[in-house]
Enzyme design. Structure first.
Site, PDB file in Angstrom:
ATOM      1  CG  ASP A  49     -14.148   9.510  52.167  1.00 46.34           C
ATOM      2  OD1 ASP A  49     -15.435   9.108  51.855  1.00 46.34           O
ATOM      3  OD2 ASP A  49     -13.465   8.705  52.692  1.00 46.34           O
ATOM      4  CE1 TYR A 134     -25.586  -0.192  45.205  1.00 44.59           C
ATOM      5  CE2 TYR A 134     -26.782  -2.049  44.191  1.00 44.59           C
ATOM      6  CZ  TYR A 134     -26.075  -0.733  44.182  1.00 44.59           C
ATOM      7  OH  TYR A 134     -26.205  -0.175  43.183  1.00 44.59           O
ATOM      8  CE  LYS A 138     -27.317   2.725  45.247  1.00 43.22           C
ATOM      9  NZ  LYS A 138     -26.814   4.117  45.013  1.00 43.22           N
TER      10      LYS A 138
HETATM   11  C1  15L Z   1     -26.352  -2.245  40.173  1.00 42.57           C
HETATM   12  O1  15L Z   1     -27.102  -1.473  40.868  1.00 42.57           O
HETATM   13  C2  15L Z   1     -24.976  -2.052  40.296  1.00 42.57           C
HETATM   14  O2  15L Z   1     -24.610  -0.764  40.357  1.00 42.57           O
HETATM   15  C3  15L Z   1     -24.346  -2.431  38.716  1.00 42.57           C
HETATM   16  O3  15L Z   1     -23.068  -2.667  38.852  1.00 42.57           O
HETATM   17  C4  15L Z   1     -24.963  -3.904  38.109  1.00 42.57           C
HETATM   18  O4  15L Z   1     -24.909  -4.783  39.215  1.00 42.57           O
HETATM   19  C5  15L Z   1     -26.497  -3.633  38.217  1.00 42.57           C
HETATM   20  O5  15L Z   1     -27.042  -3.045  39.416  1.00 42.57           O
HETATM   21  C6  15L Z   1     -27.259  -5.017  37.503  1.00 42.57           C
HETATM   22  O6  15L Z   1     -28.433  -5.335  38.562  1.00 42.57           O
HETATM   23  O7  15L Z   1     -27.022  -5.458  36.686  1.00 42.57           O
END
Ligand code: 15L
Length: 268
Positions: A49, A134, A138
């Site tokens: 983890d 999210y 990033k």
């Molecule tokens: C991402 O960053 C995700 O990890 C993936 O699961 C999708 O949601 C992708 O973007 C997307 O925008 O299609």
């Protein structure tokens, strides 16, 4: 590169890279939070983890390069994002520094810049416009990579992945799709290119409908072999007449922008 670590090795991209990088590097160390398929020849398994620094230090010991896919891969609660993508990410980069790792390929995301409108072509130099917690994590990963490149000399290739899969799954993904072989090529550039300090590239195939100017990837030698265009007619026909959310349709991040959206007017 003798020993290459893949974090998040049990996820979709990790399982694919496990196959496409097999035999490319002498040893693949495959790590995930959950158990993954048994080790084969020239593979080492690890269960960690990444929020646990002690475990992360063991995970990175003796590796030459890291492909960091671990953490939360979509929108989630702040607590989960904090543990997986902020604290966990810091632990991986800091443990890598202590262990003398020289290269890291980072899976960042189109969602770090998801609030750019689809009408705009963006390159690797635009400022972040995250579309979710999210996406913020990033953007943080790119900033932390920049710090560890400048201050500690680790080479980073930050791949802003669009949507990884064997084929594009809807009209939005026609612009951001990346095939397994194209992503493998980008990862190999990140690990093997002789001169990488800190670079951001878009993890997308050579899609005709792209929203990205991916010239930085091309400068580093990326030559995508795939394009979503052959799938376009069928996808667009299937979606014809479907009701669409105007916020999701306006921005590159799609539904990530529309979820929890409360502003009175959509931003420019
Ligand atoms: C991402 O960053 C995700 O990890 C993936 O699961 C999708 O949601 C992708 O973007 C997307 O925008 O299609």
């Amino acid at each position: 590169m003798h020993r290459v670590l893949i974090t998040g090795a049990g996820g979709g991209i990790g399982r694919s890279l496990r196959e496409t990088l097999r035999g490319i590097y002498p040893v693949l160390r495959l790590s995930d939070r959950v158990p993954i398929a048994p080790a084969r020849d020239k593979e080492e398994l690890d269960q960690t983890d990444i929020a646990d620094m002690g475990a992360v230090e063991k995970m990175v010991a003796g590796v030459d390069g890291i492909i960091h896919l671990g953490g939360i891969s979509g929108e989630n609660t702040w607590e989960n994002i904090l543990q997986g993508n902020i604290i966990g990410l810091y632990n991986v980069f800091e443990a890598a520094r202590r262990a003398g790792v020289k290269r890291i390929v980072m899976a960042t995301s189109n969602h770090a810049v998801g609030f750019y409108p689809r009408s705009q072509i963006i390159d690797h130099r635009v400022i972040p416009r995250p579309d979710s917690r999210y996406g913020v994590s990033k953007a943080f990963s790119e900033a932390l990579a920049s710090l560890y490149a400048d201050k500690h000399g680790i080479g980073f290739l930050c791949t802003r992945i669009g949507n990884f899969g064997s084929k594009p799954i809807d009209s939005r993904r026609l612009s951001i799709w990346i095939s397994p072989r194209d992503y493998t090529q980008l990862v190999r550039i990140g690990l093997e290119h002789s001169d990488i300090h800190f670079e951001i590239v878009y993890g997308v195939s050579g899609n005709k409908r792209s929203w990205y100017d991916n010239s930085n990837a091309y400068r580093l030698g990326y030559k995508p072999q795939d394009d979503s265009e052959p799938y376009a007619a069928e996808i667009l026909a299937a979606e014809a007449g479907q009701a669409k959310d105007p916020i999701a349709e306006r921005y590159q991040g799609g539904t990530f922008c529309a979820e929890e959206f409360t502003a009175k007017t959509p931003p420019d």
